[in-house]
Design a protein around this motif. Structure first.
Motif, short mmCIF file in Angstrom:
data_model
loop_
_atom_site.label_atom_id
_atom_site.label_comp_id
_atom_site.label_asym_id
_atom_site.label_seq_id
_atom_site.Cartn_x
_atom_site.Cartn_y
_atom_site.Cartn_z
N ALA A 18 14.78 15.85 -1.56
CA ALA A 18 13.71 15.93 -0.57
C ALA A 18 12.50 16.69 -1.10
CB ALA A 18 14.23 16.56 0.71
N GLY A 19 12.73 17.75 -1.85
CA GLY A 19 11.61 18.54 -2.38
C GLY A 19 10.75 17.76 -3.35
N ALA A 20 11.37 17.07 -4.28
CA ALA A 20 10.62 16.26 -5.24
C ALA A 20 9.87 15.13 -4.54
CB ALA A 20 11.56 15.71 -6.31
N TRP A 21 10.54 14.51 -3.57
CA TRP A 21 9.91 13.41 -2.85
C TRP A 21 8.70 13.92 -2.07
CZ3 TRP A 21 8.76 11.84 2.11
CH2 TRP A 21 8.43 10.49 2.26
N LEU A 22 8.85 15.06 -1.43
CA LEU A 22 7.76 15.64 -0.66
C LEU A 22 6.58 16.01 -1.56
CD1 LEU A 22 6.93 16.42 2.17
CD2 LEU A 22 8.02 18.64 1.82
N ALA A 23 6.87 16.50 -2.75
CA ALA A 23 5.80 16.81 -3.70
C ALA A 23 5.03 15.54 -4.07
CB ALA A 23 6.38 17.48 -4.95
N SER A 24 5.74 14.44 -4.26
CA SER A 24 5.08 13.16 -4.55
C SER A 24 4.25 12.69 -3.37
CB SER A 24 6.12 12.10 -4.91
OG SER A 24 6.77 12.43 -6.10
N LEU A 25 4.81 12.84 -2.16
CA LEU A 25 4.09 12.41 -0.97
C LEU A 25 2.80 13.19 -0.80
CD1 LEU A 25 3.97 10.65 1.58
CD2 LEU A 25 5.19 12.49 2.77
N SER A 26 2.81 14.46 -1.14
CA SER A 26 1.61 15.29 -0.97
C SER A 26 0.45 14.78 -1.83
CB SER A 26 1.91 16.76 -1.26
OG SER A 26 2.14 16.95 -2.64
N GLN A 27 0.75 13.99 -2.86
CA GLN A 27 -0.29 13.39 -3.68
C GLN A 27 -0.91 12.17 -3.00
OE1 GLN A 27 -1.25 14.95 -6.62
NE2 GLN A 27 0.20 16.44 -5.80
N VAL A 28 -0.20 11.63 -2.00
CA VAL A 28 -0.64 10.45 -1.26
C VAL A 28 -1.33 10.84 0.04
CG1 VAL A 28 0.16 8.34 -0.09
CG2 VAL A 28 1.19 9.04 -2.26
N ALA A 29 -0.72 11.77 0.77
CA ALA A 29 -1.26 12.20 2.07
C ALA A 29 -0.88 13.65 2.32
CB ALA A 29 -0.71 11.32 3.19
N GLY A 30 -1.85 14.42 2.76
CA GLY A 30 -1.60 15.80 3.15
C GLY A 30 -1.00 15.86 4.54
N ARG A 31 -0.60 17.04 4.94
CA ARG A 31 0.07 17.21 6.24
C ARG A 31 -0.83 16.88 7.43
NH1 ARG A 31 4.43 21.97 5.26
NH2 ARG A 31 4.96 21.25 3.20
N ASP A 32 -2.12 16.97 7.25
CA ASP A 32 -3.05 16.65 8.35
C ASP A 32 -3.64 15.25 8.23
OD1 ASP A 32 -2.70 19.12 9.61
OD2 ASP A 32 -4.16 20.07 8.29
N GLU A 33 -3.11 14.46 7.32
CA GLU A 33 -3.58 13.09 7.12
C GLU A 33 -2.51 12.10 7.59
OE1 GLU A 33 -6.30 13.51 3.17
OE2 GLU A 33 -4.13 13.60 2.88
N PRO A 34 -2.94 10.95 8.11
CA PRO A 34 -1.94 9.97 8.55
C PRO A 34 -1.24 9.32 7.37
CG PRO A 34 -4.14 9.04 8.72
CD PRO A 34 -4.30 10.49 8.31
N VAL A 35 0.02 8.93 7.59
CA VAL A 35 0.79 8.22 6.58
C VAL A 35 1.74 7.26 7.31
CG1 VAL A 35 2.61 9.98 6.40
CG2 VAL A 35 2.16 8.44 4.47
N ILE A 36 1.97 6.10 6.70
CA ILE A 36 2.87 5.09 7.25
C ILE A 36 4.09 5.00 6.37
CG2 ILE A 36 3.14 2.64 7.84
CD1 ILE A 36 -0.02 2.55 7.87
N LEU A 37 5.28 5.00 6.98
CA LEU A 37 6.52 4.81 6.25
C LEU A 37 7.13 3.46 6.60
CD1 LEU A 37 8.26 8.29 6.59
CD2 LEU A 37 6.70 7.50 4.81
N ILE A 38 7.67 2.80 5.58
CA ILE A 38 8.32 1.51 5.80
C ILE A 38 9.57 1.43 4.94
CG2 ILE A 38 6.98 0.30 4.00
CD1 ILE A 38 6.94 -2.14 5.96
N CYS A 39 10.59 0.78 5.49
CA CYS A 39 11.81 0.51 4.73
C CYS A 39 12.20 -0.94 5.04
CB CYS A 39 12.92 1.51 5.06
SG CYS A 39 13.57 1.42 6.73
N HIS A 40 13.46 -1.26 4.91
CA HIS A 40 13.90 -2.64 5.11
C HIS A 40 13.87 -3.04 6.59
CE1 HIS A 40 15.54 -6.02 2.89
NE2 HIS A 40 16.34 -6.26 3.92
N THR A 41 14.44 -2.19 7.46
CA THR A 41 14.54 -2.53 8.89
C THR A 41 14.00 -1.45 9.82
OG1 THR A 41 16.78 -1.62 9.06
CG2 THR A 41 16.59 -3.97 8.49
N GLY A 42 13.51 -0.36 9.30
CA GLY A 42 12.95 0.70 10.12
C GLY A 42 13.88 1.86 10.40
N VAL A 43 15.13 1.80 9.95
CA VAL A 43 16.09 2.86 10.23
C VAL A 43 15.85 4.06 9.31
CG1 VAL A 43 18.54 3.50 10.25
CG2 VAL A 43 17.81 1.27 11.14
N ARG A 44 15.85 3.84 8.00
CA ARG A 44 15.63 4.95 7.07
C ARG A 44 14.25 5.56 7.26
NH1 ARG A 44 16.97 1.84 1.66
NH2 ARG A 44 16.60 0.10 3.05
#
Length: 142
Positions: A79-105
């Protein structure tokens, strides 16, 4: 997806979801449809596809998506490494969209980002890439 892999991924999602209720909630996850996804993408909101690599190859991804696998093929995660990568895409005050195969994960990870990590605007594509494809929206190579 093989039966064993599906069980491993679901077990990992369940484990993470059991930990989430103990975290303080800061913001609400916004569940969106594929049509709403298209609208947000056209406004420049980043899409993060959290699936595993073979899923990207199998279906492709929403054009412009960032491929950021959360769970590995065995259901493990960092989770820590993934979160560090995400911070390069969107900060905590910026919107972000998550998608997976069916919406569960993506729903589990969106709840974690919103509640435990403090992201203020997290969108979850409720029916995932499956619905995006079913509705005839384009994908690019995975």
């Amino acid at each position: 997806m093989t039966y064993c892999l599906r069980i491993i991924l679901l077990r990992s999602v369940l484990l993470l979801s059991l930990l989430l209720p103990a975290l303080p909630l800061r913001a609400e996850v916004i569940n969106i449809s594929s049509d709403e996804l298209q609208s947000l993408v056209s406004r420049g909101v980043p899409v993060v596809d959290i699936r595993v690599a073979w899923e990207w190859r199998e279906t492709g991804v929403v054009p412009g998506s960032r491929k950021m696998m959360f769970f590995d093929d065995r259901g493990g995660y960092d989770a820590g490494a993934w979160l560090a990568s995400l911070s390069q895409v969107a900060g905590r005050d910026e919107p972000v969209i998550l998608i997976c195969h069916t919406g569960v994960r993506s729903r589990v990870i969106a709840n974690w980002l919103s509640g435990g990590v403090g992201y203020s605007r997290v969108y979850n594509v409720t029916r995932g890439i499956d619905d995006w494809i079913r509705l005839g929206h384009p994908t690019t190579g995975g």
